[in-house]
Structures are given as structure tokens and as C-alpha cells.
Design a protein around this motif. Structure first.
Motif, mmCIF file in Angstrom:
data_model
loop_
_atom_site.group_PDB
_atom_site.id
_atom_site.type_symbol
_atom_site.label_atom_id
_atom_site.label_comp_id
_atom_site.label_asym_id
_atom_site.label_seq_id
_atom_site.Cartn_x
_atom_site.Cartn_y
_atom_site.Cartn_z
ATOM 1 N N GLY A 15 0.810 -1.212 0.000
ATOM 2 C CA GLY A 15 0.000 0.000 0.000
ATOM 3 C C GLY A 15 0.842 1.260 0.000
ATOM 4 N N SER A 16 0.159 2.395 0.034
ATOM 5 C CA SER A 16 0.811 3.697 -0.005
ATOM 6 C C SER A 16 0.934 4.265 1.403
ATOM 7 N N THR A 17 1.955 5.099 1.581
ATOM 8 C CA THR A 17 2.175 5.757 2.871
ATOM 9 C C THR A 17 2.519 7.215 2.648
ATOM 10 N N LEU A 18 1.864 8.097 3.395
ATOM 11 C CA LEU A 18 2.206 9.514 3.405
ATOM 12 C C LEU A 18 3.277 9.760 4.453
ATOM 13 N N HIS A 19 4.206 10.646 4.148
ATOM 14 C CA HIS A 19 5.215 11.050 5.115
ATOM 15 C C HIS A 19 5.207 12.571 5.217
ATOM 16 N N VAL A 20 5.167 13.069 6.451
ATOM 17 C CA VAL A 20 5.194 14.503 6.716
ATOM 18 C C VAL A 20 6.347 14.770 7.669
ATOM 19 N N ALA A 21 7.082 15.829 7.448
ATOM 20 C CA ALA A 21 8.201 16.163 8.324
ATOM 21 C C ALA A 21 7.722 16.269 9.768
ATOM 22 N N SER A 22 8.435 15.612 10.669
ATOM 23 C CA SER A 22 8.058 15.643 12.076
ATOM 24 C C SER A 22 8.355 17.008 12.680
ATOM 25 N N PRO A 23 7.444 17.544 13.488
ATOM 26 C CA PRO A 23 7.727 18.802 14.186
ATOM 27 C C PRO A 23 8.939 18.704 15.114
ATOM 28 N N ASP A 24 9.331 17.473 15.483
ATOM 29 C CA ASP A 24 10.484 17.286 16.359
ATOM 30 C C ASP A 24 11.808 17.279 15.604
ATOM 31 N N ALA A 25 11.760 17.095 14.287
ATOM 32 C CA ALA A 25 12.983 16.959 13.507
ATOM 33 C C ALA A 25 13.860 18.203 13.670
ATOM 34 N N GLY A 26 15.110 17.966 13.993
ATOM 35 C CA GLY A 26 16.040 19.074 14.176
ATOM 36 C C GLY A 26 16.074 19.612 15.593
ATOM 37 N N ALA A 27 15.019 19.373 16.358
ATOM 38 C CA ALA A 27 14.966 19.871 17.738
ATOM 39 C C ALA A 27 15.264 18.780 18.745
ATOM 40 N N ALA A 28 14.820 17.571 18.447
ATOM 41 C CA ALA A 28 15.035 16.440 19.352
ATOM 42 C C ALA A 28 16.005 15.457 18.699
ATOM 43 N N ALA A 29 17.037 15.098 19.436
ATOM 44 C CA ALA A 29 18.139 14.339 18.857
ATOM 45 C C ALA A 29 17.728 12.981 18.308
ATOM 46 N N HIS A 30 16.833 12.280 18.993
ATOM 47 C CA HIS A 30 16.520 10.902 18.614
ATOM 48 C C HIS A 30 15.156 10.764 17.948
ATOM 49 N N ALA A 31 14.529 11.862 17.590
ATOM 50 C CA ALA A 31 13.186 11.801 17.013
ATOM 51 C C ALA A 31 13.234 11.359 15.552
ATOM 52 N N PRO A 32 12.245 10.577 15.110
ATOM 53 C CA PRO A 32 12.157 10.244 13.686
ATOM 54 C C PRO A 32 12.018 11.516 12.846
ATOM 55 N N GLU A 33 12.489 11.465 11.622
ATOM 56 C CA GLU A 33 12.451 12.645 10.765
ATOM 57 C C GLU A 33 11.059 12.931 10.222
ATOM 58 N N SER A 34 10.206 11.914 10.185
ATOM 59 C CA SER A 34 8.887 12.123 9.599
ATOM 60 C C SER A 34 7.805 11.395 10.387
ATOM 61 N N VAL A 35 6.577 11.833 10.155
ATOM 62 C CA VAL A 35 5.381 11.185 10.683
ATOM 63 C C VAL A 35 4.754 10.418 9.530
ATOM 64 N N TRP A 36 4.370 9.162 9.762
ATOM 65 C CA TRP A 36 3.817 8.353 8.681
ATOM 66 C C TRP A 36 2.323 8.122 8.867
ATOM 67 N N ILE A 37 1.629 8.094 7.728
ATOM 68 C CA ILE A 37 0.195 7.788 7.677
ATOM 69 C C ILE A 37 0.011 6.748 6.579
ATOM 70 N N SER A 38 -0.249 5.515 6.961
ATOM 71 C CA SER A 38 -0.368 4.426 5.992
ATOM 72 C C SER A 38 -1.814 4.231 5.559
ATOM 73 N N LEU A 39 -1.975 3.946 4.307
ATOM 74 C CA LEU A 39 -3.289 3.579 3.796
ATOM 75 C C LEU A 39 -3.635 2.205 4.331
ATOM 76 N N ARG A 40 -4.808 2.098 4.938
ATOM 77 C CA ARG A 40 -5.203 0.792 5.485
ATOM 78 C C ARG A 40 -5.382 -0.203 4.357
ATOM 79 N N HIS A 41 -4.647 -1.315 4.451
ATOM 80 C CA HIS A 41 -4.701 -2.368 3.428
ATOM 81 C C HIS A 41 -5.968 -3.199 3.659
ATOM 82 N N PRO A 42 -6.569 -3.730 2.586
ATOM 83 C CA PRO A 42 -7.763 -4.566 2.750
ATOM 84 C C PRO A 42 -7.590 -5.709 3.735
ATOM 85 N N MET A 43 -6.374 -6.273 3.862
ATOM 86 C CA MET A 43 -6.135 -7.368 4.796
ATOM 87 C C MET A 43 -6.292 -6.899 6.242
ATOM 88 N N ARG A 44 -6.196 -5.576 6.446
ATOM 89 C CA ARG A 44 -6.259 -5.053 7.795
ATOM 90 C C ARG A 44 -7.676 -4.695 8.182
#
Length: 241
Positions: free
Chosen positions: A212-241
Motif C-alpha cells: 500500500g501507499s504511505t504519506l510522510h510529513v516532516a516531524s515537528p520534532d525533527a532538528g529539535a530532538a536528537a533521537h526523534a524520527p524525521e517524519s510522521v507516517w500515515i499508511s493507507l489501510r490495506h484490505p487485509m487489515r
């Protein structure tokens, strides 16, 4: 009852509030530096912390339950009947703490009587993620607390669950200490959500993956928090789910 509700600590709460609103969540109660946001399925807590602190950009695995004391009792009974051990701290009326076999400690907090869904996007679900070097026992713990297994595309160490009262729970193998994370699933048109984010001033990207497809948006924490992921993910729910 069981509802997904991760707790995200951040020094960039205002930026997170803007992103969560654009995703279709609504902000509710504000409790001493913690603000709870509600999605069509599941909730998320933003916890304000100082910039540069060890907690900045981290996520605590957490759920909501109807009665923490009864939840602790039933979880203890289920664990005793199973093959793994789950330690339950004394419930104080508002919450109880569960320590799983892999060492992850998380809270089960008392849910409000009602959760207003007016203004939320019904297609958006909060996903709580349990990263662990021992995924089999993490999955067993989620079964003990009443999570409902759902099919997964691959026959591997991953495990997917839904919560009866909202949200999705994922177990994912990872090295190091067990830890929490979060993301989102979307049971609708991902392109419409992308357009909504663009209108709100964000620059999402779309990746096409095997299931399936996934959206990625820059995380508000990126650059400010050392161990934070760079992006926030939003996955399209797959029919199996």
C-alpha cells in the motif's frame, strides 16, 4: 474496554497541534502540560517538555481502559494462565502500570466516560507501536490485555492488533531497549488527505510500498530532538487489515 493512546513528549507542542489538526484530530482536555487529541479511532497525548531534554521527541506506549483496577486484575489472571509473565503495579483508581516480559513498562489510564468525535476525521486511526527485541512475548502481552489480532501480509515477527474502543497496535522487532512509537492509518482516500495537508501548509510525500501507499510529513520534532524520527507516517489501510 481498550483504546490506543500513546503519550508523545515534545518541546514543539504548537507545531504538533497544527499537524494533528490538519490530519483531522481534535484537541480536548488540557491537563497540566498534557493535551489529549482525538482521532476517529484512538487518541494521542501531547506532553510538553523542555527542549533538549532526554524525553524530547520520545513516545511512551500507553492505553486507556474502563476500570484500571479491574483491568489489572484480569490482566494478571490472563498472564498467570499463559506462558509469559506480566507484572502489574497497584491500580490507584486512575491508572495502573504494566511491565511486560521484555522490560517495557506502560500505563493503562482510566478512559473518560465519553469521547467527543465531532470534527474528527472518521477515517484516521492512531497507531501505537511497540518496538522490541522480543516480539513474540510483546504480542502475547497485548493478547493478555484484550487486543484483537488482525491478519498481516507477511509471515514474520511482526504482529498487528486492533483495540475494541479505537486505534491500532503494532509489534515490530527492533534492537536495543524496548520502546514506544506511533503513526497513523487512513481508511479513505490518501490523495485527499495529502491535499488537505498541502492546504494547511505542509509538504507531504507519498511512497508506494509492497502492501500500500504511505504519506510522510516532516516531524515537528525533527532538528529539535536528537533521537526523534524525521517524519510522521500515515499508511493507507490495506484490505487485509
Amino acid at each position: 474496554m481498550l483504546r490506543v493512546r500513546p503519550i508523545h513528549s515534545t518541546s514543539s507542542a504548537r507545531s504538533w497541534e497544527r499537524l494533528l489538526t490538519a490530519l483531522g484530530m481534535t484537541g480536548g482536555e488540557d491537563d497540566g502540560g498534557r493535551r489529549v487529541f482525538t482521532a476517529g479511532s484512538g487518541r494521542l497525548v501531547l506532553r510538553q517538555v523542555a527542549a533538549g531534554s532526554a524525553e524530547d521527541g520520545t513516545t511512551a506506549f500507553s492505553v486507556e481502559v474502563g476500570d484500571p483496577a479491574e483491568f489489572a486484575r484480569r490482566t494478571n489472571l490472563a498472564a498467570q494462565a499463559g506462558t509469559t509473565r506480566t507484572d502489574i503495579a497497584q491500580a490507584d483508581g486512575d491508572s495502573c502500570r504494566i511491565t511486560a516480559p521484555d522490560g517495557l513498562s506502560f500505563t493503562a489510564e482510566k478512559a473518560p466516560r465519553t469521547v467527543p468525535l465531532d470534527g474528527t476525521d472518521p477515517a484516521l486511526a492512531v497507531v501505537g507501536v511497540w518496538f522490541t527485541p522480543d516480539p513474540s512475548t510483546a504480542a502475547a502481552t497485548l493478547l493478555h490485555i484484550g487486543a484483537r489480532p488482525r491478519p498481516v501480509p507477511d509471515n514474520d515477527e511482526t504482529a498487528d492488533f486492533t483495540a475494541k474502543n479505537g486505534g491500532v497496535l503494532l509489534v515490530r522487532p527492533a534492537s536495543g531497549h524496548p520502546r514506544g512509537g506511533f503513526g497513523f492509518e487512513y481508511d479513505g482516500c490518501l490523495e485527499h488527505l495529502r491535499e488537505r495537508l498541502v492546504t494547511a501548509g505542509f509538504s507531504p510525500t507519498v511512497t508506494e510500498e509492497a502492501f500500500g501507499s504511505t504519506l510522510h510529513v516532516a516531524s515537528p520534532d525533527a532538528g529539535a530532538a536528537a533521537h526523534a524520527p524525521e517524519s510522521v507516517w500515515i499508511s493507507l489501510r490495506h484490505p487485509m487489515r
